[in-house]
Design an enzyme around this catalytic site. Sequence first.
Site, PDB file in Angstrom:
ATOM      1  N   HIS B  52      67.841 -64.424 -35.349  1.00  0.00           N
ATOM      2  CA  HIS B  52      66.393 -64.256 -35.421  1.00  0.00           C
ATOM      3  C   HIS B  52      65.797 -65.043 -36.583  1.00  0.00           C
ATOM      4  O   HIS B  52      64.740 -65.657 -36.460  1.00  0.00           O
ATOM      5  CB  HIS B  52      66.091 -62.766 -35.580  1.00  0.00           C
ATOM      6  CG  HIS B  52      64.642 -62.417 -35.500  1.00  0.00           C
ATOM      7  ND1 HIS B  52      63.979 -62.268 -34.294  1.00  0.00           N
ATOM      8  CD2 HIS B  52      63.718 -62.194 -36.462  1.00  0.00           C
ATOM      9  CE1 HIS B  52      62.727 -61.961 -34.535  1.00  0.00           C
ATOM     10  NE2 HIS B  52      62.535 -61.914 -35.833  1.00  0.00           N
ATOM     11  N   HIS B  98      58.419 -59.956 -29.515  1.00  0.00           N
ATOM     12  CA  HIS B  98      58.807 -58.653 -30.041  1.00  0.00           C
ATOM     13  C   HIS B  98      59.470 -57.873 -28.915  1.00  0.00           C
ATOM     14  O   HIS B  98      59.099 -56.752 -28.590  1.00  0.00           O
ATOM     15  CB  HIS B  98      57.607 -57.918 -30.639  1.00  0.00           C
ATOM     16  CG  HIS B  98      57.876 -57.372 -31.998  1.00  0.00           C
ATOM     17  ND1 HIS B  98      57.415 -56.175 -32.458  1.00  0.00           N
ATOM     18  CD2 HIS B  98      58.617 -57.878 -33.025  1.00  0.00           C
ATOM     19  CE1 HIS B  98      57.830 -55.981 -33.693  1.00  0.00           C
ATOM     20  NE2 HIS B  98      58.564 -56.997 -34.060  1.00  0.00           N
TER      21      HIS B  98
END
Lengths: 229, 737
Positions: B52, B98
């Site tokens: 990430h 998200h």
Amino acid sequence: MKSSVIVFPGSNCDRDVAVSLEQLTGHAPAMVWHGEAVVPDSDLIVLPGGFSYGDYLRSGAMAAHSPIMTDIIAKARAGVAVLGICNGFQVLTETRLLPGILMRNASLKFICRDVLLRVERDDTIFTNHYTKGDVIRIPVAHHDGNYFSDDDTIRALEDEGRVVLRYCDADGTIGEDSNPNGSRANIAGVIDKTGRILGLMPHPERLADEALGGTDGAPMFRSLLEALH
Amino acid sequence: MASGSPAVAHVTPDLAAEHGLSSEEYAHLLDILGRAPSLTELGIFSVMWSEHCSYKSSKVWLRLLPTEGPRVIQGPGENAGVVDLGDGDAAIFKMESHNHPSFIEPYQGAATGVGGIMRDVFTMGARPVANLNALRFGEPDHPKTRHLVSGVVAGIGGYGNCIGVPTVGGEVNFDEGYNTNILVNAMCVGLARTDRIFYAAAKGTGHSVVYVGSKTGRDGIHGATMASAEFNDDTEEKRPTVQVGDPFTEKLLVEACLELMATDAIIAIQDMGAAGLTCSCIEMADKGGVGIDLDLDAVPTREQGMSAYDMMLSESQERMLMVLTPGAEEIARAVFTKWGLDFAIVGITTDTGRLVARHKGETKVDVPIDVLANSAPEYKRPWVLPEPPEAIDPSDVAPPESIEAALEAMIGSPHLCSRAWVWEQYDHMVMADTLVRPGGDAAVVRIHGTNKGLAATADVTPRYCAADPREGGKQAVAEVWRNLTATGAEPIAITDCLNFGNPERPEIMGQFVGCIEGMVEACNTLDFPVVSGNVSLYNETNGQAIPPTPAIGGIGLIPDITQIARIAPTAPDQNLVLIGPERGHLGQSLYMQIVLDAKLGAPPPVDLEAEKRAGDLVRSLIREDGVAAVHDISDGGLLIALCEMALAGNIGIELAPYQGNLPLHAVLFGEDQGRYIVAVDGDGQDILTRASESGLPARLLGRTGGDAITMGDESVFPLARLRELHEGWLPEHMRTI
């Protein structure tokens, strides 16, 4: 016309209504922080839309106790015109300057779209540029716009002609199908006994400019200019 | 690991593995430090090296994307991309995923996605003016879908509405490929002045490092690590890693930051997003070429007894880190105090080049910043690109029982029905500058106080990407460009949000590589650089990956807002002109999926040169005030696009009989690319001529009028019926929750 727009933490339509006031009345309002003790000398005080204090306790409940409200309540009682739009309407009911409360929408969802409104009064300082019976198109954007009060209060509001705007359909008929949020008697806007304090859920400042797709909100600002200039 | 610091104090290879570090990565870490890391240091390395934060699997490919252009002020690498809109105006924008948190806790996951992307934008000095989102859910009837749709939409609305930034556009898809991995991609566009853009580089030593915003809690610890792993059946247990949003605080933070940014108090500013305090310190220090000494005792905390580990890795929302000019501390403190926000001097920039964090008299972290920021592993993972499927001849695709039946099935399907149920839960008009509301090709907001407009859209067609990643990647960029163009905008730049499965599987990596290659080609031909973006990998559950989904968000500039095209025809007797090719391409079409229940063949190819010519022509027509309405043709093909126009304008369309040689269902439902429908007041002949001069096919389709879409006498589709189908499905489906 001198006007003031109150800015609470979490207000978010303060700029929008200031733009409409300036464009349609030719006078920019004073932007007044909620922490101030006194509103500058004004003919009109506007409580704008938004989420004051995040609406975390109950819409408008915290803002009703902001420092500035003491002076606003005093000025309102002394006859200064007060316009509460959306969250501003919620603040006005929380301060009891207007009766009733705004509950969660019947759908339980936030709702943002144009709605049709029937103008019930054209003899107020807020609506003298409309004609009674006009069907106007103005957006709503709220989670808590479901107007409620007890039977006696609703009857008194009706008897005294204090319902200024009602949700309706295209031909002005009042019914469940045209009620976006479950408000009793399709009430979208009410005025106090003196005729100087109006609260409404729809946002006239959002359709007061041809570029935005409509101008049905503009006469409200023109009415105020004429009445309060 | 769920949350909080592990009970053990000694770092072992097993603990490193639990933190998501491979044995090679752990060995590398030992090498860098020359000793075993402290627990907090292990936590820091694990998040900084997570997929990430580090982009370790994708970086090598992302470098292929064009990132420069005459209007680009800042490309990828900052909090968001910045482009020049002329007259001193700049747009700052980015899209971010998200996904994992939204699947676990849809309301908070989606809400904090919106909050995070807005912080990326106002961190750079912009006032957010438009939010968009790209949402993918599983099959409508999957047991989780309604709950997820309901929660995600409410979460996006709950956050954006409260802050008072209009949510103006986006897209919603349903596909079984997302049953256990939904995608929530949030995009934010902000406006700033070109001379007041703020960056993350903490230049200069001896400056105060200041923490503002919310207090730090234990929420979201290891969010970045979670976002870098596959899901399994224990996923629900990860709920504590999802952050909780507080849009009211973010609203205060926006106003306070913008107020302070009007002064000269700020040297550098960075929001605390993924990996919180750790990542923001390291990025600011690395970009500024300095070190940072942190005093963790000064960090405002929400809970008692928080350890250094908790504080360094918390992903509590609505927090920012700033480096201030000397002497500006009191000015800044006054602004944040006025807005009722926490303000604490938590550190100082140093010349050591190290991040040092002390807590209760002990040094908990002492690591070299340069190495930490730049030594993340970089993998060129093995990849295979599948053979693209053969194109299917239109005449080999079965016709429907009737055109009426096909149209009814399609217009009222989850794939093509109206999304009004979604966008009516978003305040899309606050700020009173929304000129084109949701439901068109792209949304347009006015640049406040000017006569200019900003168009924005987000698109991708995952079924095309799954069938042929290269064509799919091309198509996604081209469709964004086309949607912007259809409003009259000059497309300026894009942000990307690349959602894929596990990159350690060569076929998934192949999808990634193919999509990137297609995007590169389209960006280059269309002069459409990438200025920001985000990669979300490991969107898999129990080994089942999502369809490749490179969502593209784009913005365009409208120099004069009196020249905007919308999709609704404005009067009867307007002629409709089709610009672009008619090949009846039905491979991977929604006709095939909905009517024939198949996903076969090659997706429609995108001819980028023709795309550009068609777009340039349409934009010129709009700017010459030559059109009454414009709509691009995408999902569902020509007839669906015509229905959308008719419904938007509440006016019927009389179609001329089709004279060509293709099967009628291929003409009406084929998804050939690079096409627009233009409505004009005149006879449309000059448009046919102009198209021909540009080497583009074009023909008259028919004209507006009546209250139905008709094709000769035999086919009549009343608008009322189409509207019922189009607008009915989603509310009805969601009512049964």
